[in-house]
Scaffold this motif. Structure first.
Motif, PDB file in Angstrom:
ATOM      1  N   ARG A  25       0.835  -1.206   0.000  1.00 23.65           N
ATOM      2  CA  ARG A  25       0.000   0.000   0.000  1.00 23.65           C
ATOM      3  C   ARG A  25       0.866   1.251   0.000  1.00 23.65           C
ATOM      4  O   ARG A  25       0.597   2.217  -0.725  1.00 23.65           O
ATOM      5  CB  ARG A  25      -0.936   0.027   1.205  1.00 23.65           C
ATOM      6  N   LEU A  26       1.928   1.234   0.802  1.00 21.01           N
ATOM      7  CA  LEU A  26       2.814   2.400   0.871  1.00 21.01           C
ATOM      8  C   LEU A  26       3.559   2.611  -0.442  1.00 21.01           C
ATOM      9  O   LEU A  26       3.725   3.750  -0.885  1.00 21.01           O
ATOM     10  CB  LEU A  26       3.787   2.245   2.035  1.00 21.01           C
ATOM     11  N   ILE A  27       4.006   1.539  -1.058  1.00 23.01           N
ATOM     12  CA  ILE A  27       4.748   1.654  -2.321  1.00 23.01           C
ATOM     13  C   ILE A  27       3.841   2.156  -3.439  1.00 23.01           C
ATOM     14  O   ILE A  27       4.229   3.023  -4.226  1.00 23.01           O
ATOM     15  CB  ILE A  27       5.387   0.298  -2.692  1.00 23.01           C
ATOM     16  N   ASN A  28       2.634   1.608  -3.520  1.00 23.48           N
ATOM     17  CA  ASN A  28       1.707   1.947  -4.607  1.00 23.48           C
ATOM     18  C   ASN A  28       0.836   3.167  -4.313  1.00 23.48           C
ATOM     19  O   ASN A  28       0.055   3.582  -5.169  1.00 23.48           O
ATOM     20  CB  ASN A  28       0.800   0.754  -4.912  1.00 23.48           C
ATOM     21  N   HIS A  29       0.945   3.724  -3.118  1.00 21.97           N
ATOM     22  CA  HIS A  29       0.130   4.868  -2.696  1.00 21.97           C
ATOM     23  C   HIS A  29      -1.364   4.580  -2.881  1.00 21.97           C
ATOM     24  O   HIS A  29      -2.129   5.426  -3.353  1.00 21.97           O
ATOM     25  CB  HIS A  29       0.520   6.139  -3.453  1.00 21.97           C
ATOM     26  N   ALA A  30      -1.757   3.375  -2.526  1.00 20.71           N
ATOM     27  CA  ALA A  30      -3.154   2.964  -2.667  1.00 20.71           C
ATOM     28  C   ALA A  30      -4.009   3.662  -1.611  1.00 20.71           C
ATOM     29  O   ALA A  30      -3.613   3.787  -0.446  1.00 20.71           O
ATOM     30  CB  ALA A  30      -3.279   1.453  -2.515  1.00 20.71           C
ATOM     31  N   ARG A  31      -5.177   4.106  -2.031  1.00 19.26           N
ATOM     32  CA  ARG A  31      -6.095   4.766  -1.107  1.00 19.26           C
ATOM     33  C   ARG A  31      -7.006   3.721  -0.478  1.00 19.26           C
ATOM     34  O   ARG A  31      -7.479   2.803  -1.151  1.00 19.26           O
ATOM     35  CB  ARG A  31      -6.934   5.791  -1.846  1.00 19.26           C
ATOM     36  N   VAL A  32      -7.246   3.879   0.806  1.00 17.91           N
ATOM     37  CA  VAL A  32      -8.176   3.015   1.525  1.00 17.91           C
ATOM     38  C   VAL A  32      -9.325   3.887   2.002  1.00 17.91           C
ATOM     39  O   VAL A  32      -9.126   4.890   2.683  1.00 17.91           O
ATOM     40  CB  VAL A  32      -7.494   2.308   2.721  1.00 17.91           C
ATOM     41  N   ILE A  33     -10.535   3.497   1.610  1.00 12.64           N
ATOM     42  CA  ILE A  33     -11.727   4.256   1.978  1.00 12.64           C
ATOM     43  C   ILE A  33     -12.608   3.360   2.839  1.00 12.64           C
ATOM     44  O   ILE A  33     -12.979   2.261   2.434  1.00 12.64           O
ATOM     45  CB  ILE A  33     -12.491   4.723   0.730  1.00 12.64           C
ATOM     46  N   ILE A  34     -12.912   3.842   4.036  1.00 11.10           N
ATOM     47  CA  ILE A  34     -13.780   3.123   4.964  1.00 11.10           C
ATOM     48  C   ILE A  34     -15.028   3.973   5.139  1.00 11.10           C
ATOM     49  O   ILE A  34     -14.991   5.005   5.816  1.00 11.10           O
ATOM     50  CB  ILE A  34     -13.072   2.877   6.310  1.00 11.10           C
ATOM     51  N   GLY A  35     -16.089   3.557   4.492  1.00 11.00           N
ATOM     52  CA  GLY A  35     -17.297   4.379   4.482  1.00 11.00           C
ATOM     53  C   GLY A  35     -17.033   5.639   3.690  1.00 11.00           C
ATOM     54  O   GLY A  35     -16.786   5.591   2.489  1.00 11.00           O
ATOM     55  N   THR A  36     -17.051   6.773   4.369  1.00  7.89           N
ATOM     56  CA  THR A  36     -16.735   8.047   3.714  1.00  7.89           C
ATOM     57  C   THR A  36     -15.386   8.593   4.167  1.00  7.89           C
ATOM     58  O   THR A  36     -14.996   9.684   3.764  1.00  7.89           O
ATOM     59  CB  THR A  36     -17.830   9.085   4.022  1.00  7.89           C
ATOM     60  N   HIS A  37     -14.674   7.842   4.982  1.00 10.43           N
ATOM     61  CA  HIS A  37     -13.402   8.289   5.550  1.00 10.43           C
ATOM     62  C   HIS A  37     -12.236   7.687   4.778  1.00 10.43           C
ATOM     63  O   HIS A  37     -12.218   6.499   4.485  1.00 10.43           O
ATOM     64  CB  HIS A  37     -13.320   7.891   7.031  1.00 10.43           C
ATOM     65  N   HIS A  38     -11.241   8.513   4.476  1.00  7.90           N
ATOM     66  CA  HIS A  38     -10.022   8.055   3.822  1.00  7.90           C
ATOM     67  C   HIS A  38      -8.963   7.794   4.895  1.00  7.90           C
ATOM     68  O   HIS A  38      -8.655   8.679   5.689  1.00  7.90           O
ATOM     69  CB  HIS A  38      -9.495   9.100   2.842  1.00  7.90           C
ATOM     70  N   ALA A  39      -8.406   6.579   4.923  1.00  9.18           N
ATOM     71  CA  ALA A  39      -7.374   6.236   5.899  1.00  9.18           C
ATOM     72  C   ALA A  39      -6.047   6.858   5.457  1.00  9.18           C
ATOM     73  O   ALA A  39      -5.621   6.662   4.316  1.00  9.18           O
ATOM     74  CB  ALA A  39      -7.231   4.730   6.012  1.00  9.18           C
ATOM     75  N   PRO A  40      -5.392   7.619   6.339  1.00  7.40           N
ATOM     76  CA  PRO A  40      -4.124   8.243   5.969  1.00  7.40           C
ATOM     77  C   PRO A  40      -3.006   7.195   5.835  1.00  7.40           C
ATOM     78  O   PRO A  40      -3.093   6.088   6.375  1.00  7.40           O
ATOM     79  CB  PRO A  40      -3.843   9.207   7.125  1.00  7.40           C
TER      80      PRO A  40
END
Length: 67
Positions: A25-40
């Motif tokens: 995730r860190l290498i690919n800069h993948a976004r994680v969305i939980i509901g309407t919140h984006h995990a930093p």
């Protein structure tokens, strides 16, 4: 190998897979969305450190038990 050693090794591999997932995730800069919140991204840094530490610790415990 006894069942405790096997259990520690399996848990170690599971934590290593979690650590690898966070690293990817860190290498690919993948976004994680939980509901309407984006995990930093810093959440993955912390999770990577914890998962890698637990993986190494459990692997060493399994090695000590087998000796």
């Amino acid at each position: 190998m006894n069942s405790r050693t096997t259990g520690l090794r399996v848990a170690s591999v599971v934590f290593a897979l979690f650590a690898l997932g966070h690293l990817l995730r860190l290498i690919n800069h993948a976004r994680v969305i939980i509901g309407t919140h984006h995990a930093p991204m810093w959440v993955s840094v912390v999770a990577l450190i914890i998962a890698a530490g637990l993986s190494i610790w459990m692997w060493r415990l399994a090695s000590d038990r087998g000796a």
